[in-house]
Design a protein around this motif. Structure first.
Motif, short mmCIF file in Angstrom:
data_model
loop_
_atom_site.label_atom_id
_atom_site.label_comp_id
_atom_site.label_asym_id
_atom_site.label_seq_id
_atom_site.Cartn_x
_atom_site.Cartn_y
_atom_site.Cartn_z
N ARG A 35 0.84 -1.19 0.00
CA ARG A 35 0.00 0.00 0.00
C ARG A 35 0.88 1.24 0.00
N VAL A 36 0.59 2.12 -0.96
CA VAL A 36 1.21 3.44 -1.00
C VAL A 36 0.05 4.43 -1.11
N PRO A 37 -0.55 4.76 0.06
CA PRO A 37 -1.74 5.62 0.01
C PRO A 37 -1.40 6.99 -0.56
N ASP A 68 5.07 5.31 2.67
CA ASP A 68 4.77 6.70 2.35
C ASP A 68 5.26 6.94 0.93
N PRO A 69 4.56 7.76 0.14
CA PRO A 69 4.97 8.00 -1.25
C PRO A 69 6.41 8.51 -1.37
N TYR A 83 14.17 1.07 3.86
CA TYR A 83 13.46 -0.17 4.19
C TYR A 83 13.01 -0.18 5.65
N ARG A 84 13.74 0.51 6.53
CA ARG A 84 13.36 0.55 7.94
C ARG A 84 12.11 1.39 8.17
N GLU A 85 11.79 2.26 7.21
CA GLU A 85 10.63 3.14 7.36
C GLU A 85 9.34 2.53 6.81
N ILE A 86 9.43 1.34 6.24
CA ILE A 86 8.23 0.66 5.74
C ILE A 86 7.49 0.07 6.92
N ARG A 87 6.20 0.35 7.03
CA ARG A 87 5.39 -0.21 8.10
C ARG A 87 4.91 -1.59 7.66
#
Length: 193
Positions: A35-37, A68-69, A83-87
């Motif tokens: 998901r990339v809202p 996040d976009p 990669y660490r910021e991907i939930r």
């Protein structure tokens, strides 16, 4: 439709990297949702071959990756900190496998080009592209340094870092003196009362 456009290049990369397909084969049947809202919501299922296919609408999500976009350009530039910021939620082992493969999966442009234009020309095109990218990043770095120098030295719109550090030190010293003065005033006030 978006799934088919996305899956073809991903499967092309996976076909070029047999190690990645082998690592995905034990995850056959699992579904990962990306998901990339508000732009993207894509569910992919791992096949027995280690390749990907669009997930059926009834398939449960084994792992969900929310980005996040602003992370997309960093991921495309192979910034491992991104990669660490991907939930991530869901099956953590499956998610870690996907993330690890994503960090190490590389497109061999030269190999793909060599099939179309030959080995020597493909090698030269790739080296020229790499040189162009180095030149481009070097030029951007030089222009930004020149602009920064101009704005701090020639047309001082920005403060120079040493001046900022000196200002911060002076503010901290003034803050300490005000605190001492406040203590003295309280002491004098207590003596008078």
């Amino acid at each position: 439709m978006l799934a088919s456009v996305t899956i073809a290049p991903l499967n092309h990369l996976l076909r070029g990297e047999s190690w990645a397909r082998k690592r995905l084969q034990p995850c056959a049947g699992k579904t990962a949702r990306f998901r990339v809202p508000p732009f993207l919501d894509l569910a992919l299922t791992v096949q027995a071959s280690g390749e990907l296919s669009p997930a059926s609408t009834a398939a449960p999500n084994d792992a969900v990756f929310t980005l996040d976009p602003g992370l997309l350009p960093r991921l495309l530039a192979c910034d491992e900190d991104a990669y660490r910021e991907i939930r991530v939620s869901g099956d953590s082992a499956f998610a870690e496998e996907i993330l690890d493969i994503g960090k190490n999966l590389r497109w061999d442009v030269e190999q793909d080009l060599s099939a179309a234009i030959g080995d020597i020309l493909a090698h030269r095109v790739v080296r020229t592209g790499e040189s162009l990218m180095r030149w481009h990043t070097g030029t951007i770095r030089n222009v930004s340094q020149t602009l920064l120098e101009y704005l701090t030295e020639e047309q001082p719109l920005l403060a120079r870092p040493p001046d900022m550090h000196e200002f911060i030190n002076e503010v901290n010293a003034l803050r300490a003196k005000v605190a001492n003065l406040e203590i003295r005033v309280k002491a004098l006030t207590n003596q008078l009362l």
